[in-house]
Design a protein around this motif. Structure first.
Motif, short mmCIF file in Angstrom:
data_model
loop_
_atom_site.label_atom_id
_atom_site.label_comp_id
_atom_site.label_asym_id
_atom_site.label_seq_id
_atom_site.Cartn_x
_atom_site.Cartn_y
_atom_site.Cartn_z
N GLU A 172 -54.14 81.08 35.47
CA GLU A 172 -53.33 81.05 34.10
C GLU A 172 -52.61 82.81 35.28
N THR A 173 -53.40 83.49 35.30
CA THR A 173 -52.59 85.10 36.14
C THR A 173 -51.75 84.26 37.04
N MET A 174 -52.39 83.71 38.22
CA MET A 174 -51.82 83.72 38.71
C MET A 174 -50.38 82.30 39.02
N GLU A 175 -50.64 82.02 37.65
CA GLU A 175 -49.71 80.98 38.04
C GLU A 175 -48.10 81.86 37.08
N GLU A 176 -48.48 82.73 36.50
CA GLU A 176 -47.21 83.68 36.09
C GLU A 176 -46.58 84.14 36.85
N LEU A 177 -47.31 85.35 37.37
CA LEU A 177 -47.41 85.58 38.46
C LEU A 177 -46.31 85.02 39.85
N TYR A 178 -46.76 84.21 40.23
CA TYR A 178 -45.96 82.86 41.06
C TYR A 178 -44.51 82.65 40.28
N ASP A 179 -44.25 81.89 39.25
CA ASP A 179 -43.32 82.33 38.72
C ASP A 179 -42.06 83.70 38.16
N GLU A 180 -42.66 84.61 38.04
CA GLU A 180 -42.00 85.34 38.04
C GLU A 180 -41.29 86.28 39.20
N TYR A 181 -42.56 86.60 39.98
CA TYR A 181 -42.89 87.61 41.80
C TYR A 181 -42.82 86.80 42.71
N GLY A 182 -42.67 85.48 42.43
CA GLY A 182 -43.17 84.47 44.00
C GLY A 182 -43.74 84.53 44.66
N TYR A 183 -44.96 85.23 43.98
CA TYR A 183 -46.07 86.08 45.32
C TYR A 183 -47.01 86.20 44.79
N SER A 269 -38.59 74.80 41.44
CA SER A 269 -39.50 76.63 41.64
C SER A 269 -40.92 76.03 41.66
N ALA A 270 -41.46 75.77 39.59
CA ALA A 270 -42.62 75.65 40.02
C ALA A 270 -43.28 74.48 41.20
N ALA A 271 -42.80 73.64 40.81
CA ALA A 271 -42.93 72.56 41.36
C ALA A 271 -42.96 72.63 42.89
N ARG A 272 -41.76 73.59 43.90
CA ARG A 272 -42.07 73.70 45.05
C ARG A 272 -43.28 74.43 44.94
N PHE A 273 -43.46 75.59 44.14
CA PHE A 273 -45.17 76.15 44.31
C PHE A 273 -46.42 75.69 43.78
N ARG A 274 -46.67 73.53 43.44
CA ARG A 274 -47.65 73.22 42.74
C ARG A 274 -47.83 73.93 41.71
N PRO A 277 -46.27 75.26 34.72
CA PRO A 277 -45.81 76.16 33.81
C PRO A 277 -46.10 75.82 31.83
N THR A 278 -46.41 77.07 31.78
CA THR A 278 -45.82 77.04 29.97
C THR A 278 -44.69 77.25 29.71
N ARG A 284 -39.63 83.27 30.44
CA ARG A 284 -39.31 84.34 31.58
C ARG A 284 -38.56 84.24 32.62
N THR A 285 -38.96 83.53 33.28
CA THR A 285 -38.00 82.95 34.49
C THR A 285 -36.32 82.24 34.22
N ALA A 286 -36.21 81.33 33.39
CA ALA A 286 -34.54 80.48 33.33
C ALA A 286 -33.77 81.84 32.35
#
Length: 548
Positions: A172-183, A269-274, A277-278, A284-286
């Motif tokens: 869950e932490t990884m997904e949140e950081l992917y959503d926000e920063y992309g990495y 973007s979430a689908a692109r990174f597989r 998200p909650t 936080r992203t949109a």
């Protein structure tokens, strides 16, 4: 005494029990001999900053086994970490101090005990007033604890970067950081003689940068930067923005069209990174104005997102949304019904349907894209429709011959509905079933091997793109099966040439045996009567004798 549980003590500190100068003892006898000659005055301690007892250690040199540190007799120590990595939090403090000096940074590194030891985390702060903060996470941290700590540290810092060690970041932490920063930022250590040096990189679900030393990184006004990656933080998102919102900032109102566009972009973007998200991660992203929407407003916004999508048959992006327990929110079922895909009757049906739809979204929007699996149809009562084979029904031809009709089957599939516990699947579903079989509980190798047999049959019917993808998935599954200890051993397959040579040898051996039998029997004498009964007196007449 070595370690508290018999493990070898490989690390210590030099000079005293409270020292932060760490060392890894050379394990080779010749290397340890050279080390002793170079540093004859060194004393070694089970340092308190290593979680040790503070007693002095001796370096033991062995020719027949690994060299290591040892406590003096009758010493009690409850130190839990004694391996080469147990002093990494001290090595990183040395690296950070040297890096800050070379770059003329006013930085300070501090080790943190978060409950399991003095090396749970290392904080590096730069500046004097509102400092920039980098946290290096050594211990595994629950997602809720990470969120709480992140909010607290963000309110105290100008910038905050979190760098995770191996296995320390929750999904869950990884997904949140992917959503926000992309990495996501990672670190590891490499051993160089008696010390270890840190290496860093940035990674996302598709690729990663190279591991680089600290000297290749830079501390910028936006935070820690690693070569090969650009920051992708969205405006208005992130902990700093959230902290500012908590201090009274009012979100800028947006039109419905802007919200739909931003939400769709975040879901794509979430689908692109597989990732799934909650709703909070999406906000936080949109845009933070989505966070306070009521459930009916969320449903209406998601329905508008789906209707503004790629047309009929496109994946339902709303199926990507999950709760903290990784289940789809109940209101997603209302979105599914509103767009005409059916009304899931139970939470289990909704979860299974959303899992398939998420796989479809990953296939369509992922990089590279691939053929999406079919959508799961729902019945009128909200249940999953039974999955039938894509093959045509079995046809029978009646051939009239003398003696009665003979039925000839034209089907290429076995008529059984199951084979070794494997349901009869559509050809296009077998590839996804193979991937799921590798994550299945229970007797997985037997189930996966049966699926491989189904896949072999499907290769003769699939078109080229799907056939290539299935072959690739079969190769991965075959390697997975070969590497598992509980997989039954397979007999090696013979090539056609080897099989033909073996058949030829068998045929030659049979012919040679037949020739031997004929030679042993010899030729039969010719019967002049050809099996007829001889006449009386024929054949047994005594030869006439001449009278004397």
């Amino acid at each position: 005494m070595n370690g508290s549980d018999g493990r070898l003590v490989q690390t210590a500190v030099i000079g005293g029990p409270n020292s932060g100068r760490a060392i890894i003892l050379p394990t080779d006898a010749d290397e340890l001999t050279r080390w002793r000659r170079r540093h004859p005055a060194y004393t070694y301690w089970c340092g308190t900053q290593l979680g040790g007892c503070g007693n002095e250690l001796s370096d033991r040199l062995y020719r027949e086994k690994v060299c290591h540190f040892a406590h003096r007799p009758h010493t009690s120590c409850h130190r839990t970490a004694t391996g080469a990595a147990s002093a990494d939090h001290l090595f990183i403090k040395d690296d950070l101090a040297a890096w800050a000096g070379r770059n003329r940074l006013k930085g300070r590194a501090t080790a943190r005990n978060l409950g399991s030891g003095p090396g749970d985390a290392v904080d590096f702060r730069v500046g004097t007033a509102r400092q920039q903060h980098v946290r290096f996470q050594f211990s595994r941290l629950a997602h809720a604890e990470w969120q709480q700590a992140r909010r607290r540290l963000s309110s105290e810092s100008a910038t905050l970067d979190w760098v995770f060690g191996p296995g320390t970041a929750q999904p869950e932490t990884m997904e949140e950081l992917y959503d926000e920063y992309g990495y996501l930022l990672r670190f590891r250590f490499e051993t160089h003689g008696a010390v270890r040096r840190i290496r860093l990189r940035a990674e996302d679900p598709r690729r990663s940068t190279d591991w680089v030393p600290l000297d290749a990184c830079a501390m910028t006004p936006a935070g820690l930067r690693i070569p090969g990656v650009e920051p992708r933080r969205r405006s208005g998102a992130g902990p700093a923005a959230e902290a500012g919102a908590g201090r009274g900032a009012v979100p800028v109102p947006r039109s419905r069209e802007e919200q739909v566009l931003a939400l769709r972009e975040a879901l794509v973007s979430a689908a692109r990174f597989r990732t799934r998200p909650t709703w909070e991660a999406l906000a936080r992203t949109a845009g933070s104005d989505l966070l306070g929407l009521s459930v009916p407003d969320r449903v209406g916004l998601l329905v508008a997102v789906e209707r503004a999508g790629g047309g009929e048959g496109s994946p339902l992006l709303s199926a990507l949304i999950r709760t903290g327990e990784s289940d789809p929110p109940v209101y997603v079922g209302s979105v599914v019904a509103a767009v005409g895909c059916g009304a899931p009757a139970t939470a289990a049906v909704l979860k299974r349907w959303c899992q398939r739809e998420a796989d479809r979204a990953f296939a369509v929007y992922g990089v590279p894209s691939r053929t999406a699996p079919p959508r799961l149809p729902l019945t009128a009562d909200g249940q999953l429709a039974p999955q039938h084979s894509a093959e045509p029904a079995q046809h029978q031809t009646i051939v009239h011959v003398q003696g009665g009709p003979v039925r000839q089957s034209t089907t290429r599939w076995k008529p059984e509905s199951q084979l070794a516990g494997v349901l009869l699947l559509r050809d296009t579903e077998i590839r996804h079933a193979l991937r799921s079989a590798r994550q299945r509980r229970g007797p997985r190798p037997r189930y996966a091997a049966a699926l491989m047999a189904r896949a072999e049959e499907a290769l003769t019917r699939l078109p080229e793109p799907q056939c290539t993808e299935l072959v690739a998935e079969m190769a991965i599954t075959r390697r997975w099966l070969d590497n598992r200890p509980d997989t039954p051993a397979r007999k090696p397959r013979k090539s056609r040439r080897a099989k033909g040579a073996g058949d030829a040898k068998k045929t030659a051996a049979v012919k040679k045996a037949e020739r031997g039998k004929k030679t042993r029997r010899g030729k039969k004498t010719k019967d002049p009567l050809q099996g007829a009964r001889p006449l009386p007196g024929v054949g047994n007449v005594e030869p006439k004798t001449r009278p004397k």
